[in-house]
Enzyme design. Structure first.
Site, PDB file in Angstrom:
ATOM      1  N   GLY A  13       0.783  -1.233   0.000  1.00  0.00           N
ATOM      2  CA  GLY A  13       0.000   0.000   0.000  1.00  0.00           C
ATOM      3  C   GLY A  13       0.819   1.289   0.000  1.00  0.00           C
ATOM      4  N   ILE A  14       0.502   2.170   0.941  1.00  0.00           N
ATOM      5  CA  ILE A  14       1.124   3.501   0.984  1.00  0.00           C
ATOM      6  C   ILE A  14       2.624   3.395   1.270  1.00  0.00           C
ATOM      7  CG2 ILE A  14       1.160   5.672   2.288  1.00  0.00           C
ATOM      8  CD1 ILE A  14      -1.919   5.217   2.754  1.00  0.00           C
ATOM      9  N   TYR A 154     -10.023   1.686  15.689  1.00  0.00           N
ATOM     10  CA  TYR A 154      -9.160   2.298  14.673  1.00  0.00           C
ATOM     11  C   TYR A 154      -9.200   3.821  14.788  1.00  0.00           C
ATOM     12  CZ  TYR A 154      -7.290   3.408  10.000  1.00  0.00           C
ATOM     13  OH  TYR A 154      -6.543   3.900   8.957  1.00  0.00           O
TER      14      TYR A 154
END
Ligand SMILES: NC(=O)c1ccc[n+]([C@@H]2O[C@H](COP(=O)([O-])OP(=O)(O)OC[C@H]3O[C@@H](n4cnc5c(N)ncnc54)[C@H](O)[C@@H]3O)[C@@H](O)[C@H]2O)c1
Length: 260
Positions: A13-14, A154
């Site tokens: 991902g990032i 989260y």
């Protein structure tokens, strides 16, 4: 001289997009992740965190130029507390001494626009207090009702991270040592973390109702990577303790005039 950066969550991902971007620009990157990384370490445990610092010290020779604390989980589970909050802080605090030898030291963490969503006050307070056993215990309680309260975990970790940056960036340890410390809060980014949530057009539309992104919609990880790379570059000399939303406008839509 080429810069040496450390990126956690570099296998996907990032983090992966950021690693590729920096390497394309000729920087050296020491990736940290559970797999497929120069340093394989589990940031959810105290042993894993200290092994990571030791391994980065060895791999770098004792000096690094930038820290990108990107690794994270979005599970409605205590592990999300361990990785997102305590793993991130252990990365930044643990690697900070290695920044001392750099002539342009930089550090950042990845928070989220989820920090603007509902969170659990008790968990956020325990995170701010740095009490990992109590925070894990509170997350255990929240995780028992995944649909009702699991999602609060989260958001709570990301709110606590954004506040941590605000509370620490101007201190002697960071600004006083010449280290810009900032946070980036992405909107919805198309990575393995969100793949199940944005699989179909209906799923995308319903998620975008919660996280409105009027400017160009759901983004690719390279969009975030470019911002991270600039924040941790020598060009960034004066951003201190900022939480920057790269979110296609969700912060603006949700918070309007509320600039703080
Ligand atoms: N994708 C999004 O929409 C989005 C939005 C806002 C914020 N973020 C944040 O961006 C960061 C990167 O997320 P992503 O979307 O690239 O997710 P991802 O799942 O693609 O990548 C996360 C990486 O973190 C690593 N990781 C997880 N637990 C770890 C542990 N215990 N030790 C070491 N590494 C571990 C994973 O192995 C993985 O490679 C996360 O902090 C996430 O919360 C993502």
């Amino acid at each position: 001289m080429s810069r040496t950066s450390v990126i956690t969550g570099a296998a996907s991902g990032i983090g992966k997009a950021t690693k590729e971007l920096l390497e394309d620009r000729g920087e050296r990157v020491i990736g940290v992740d559970l797999h497929d990384a120069e340093v394989v370490a589990d940031l959810s445990t105290a042993d894993g965190r200290s092994a990571m610092v030791d391994a980065v010290r060895d791999a770098s020779g004792g000096t690094i130029d930038a820290v990108y604390a990107v690794a994270g989980l979005a599970l409605p589970a205590p592990a999300t507390v361990a990785v997102n909050f305590f793993g991130t802080l252990a990365t930044l605090d643990g690697l900070r001494p290695l920044l001392a030898g750099s002539d342009a030291p930089r550090a950042l963490l990845v928070s989220s626009m989820a920090a603007l969503m509902a969170s659990d006050d008790e968990l956020v307070a325990l995170l701010a207090a740095g009490d990992e056993p109590a925070a894990l215990a509170r997350a255990e309680v929240l995780a028992k009702e995944p649909a009702a309260t699991g999602g609060l975990i989260y958001a709570s970790t990301k709110l606590a991270l954004s506040r941590w940056v605000r509370r620490h960036a101007a201190t002697d340890a960071w600004a006083g040592a010449g280290i810009p410390l900032n946070a980036v809060s992405p909107g919805i980014i198309a990575t393995p973390m969100t793949a199940d949530l944005i699989d179909t057009e209906e799923e995308r539309e319903s998620l975008l109702k919660l996280v409105p992104m009027p400017l160009n919609g759901i983004a690719e990880p390279i969009v975030v990577a470019r911002l991270l790379a600039w924040l941790n570059s020598p060009e960034n000399t004066h951003l201190c303790g900022q939480v920057i939303y790269v979110d296609g406008g969700s912060d603006v839509v949700l918070r309007g005039d509320s600039v703080w």
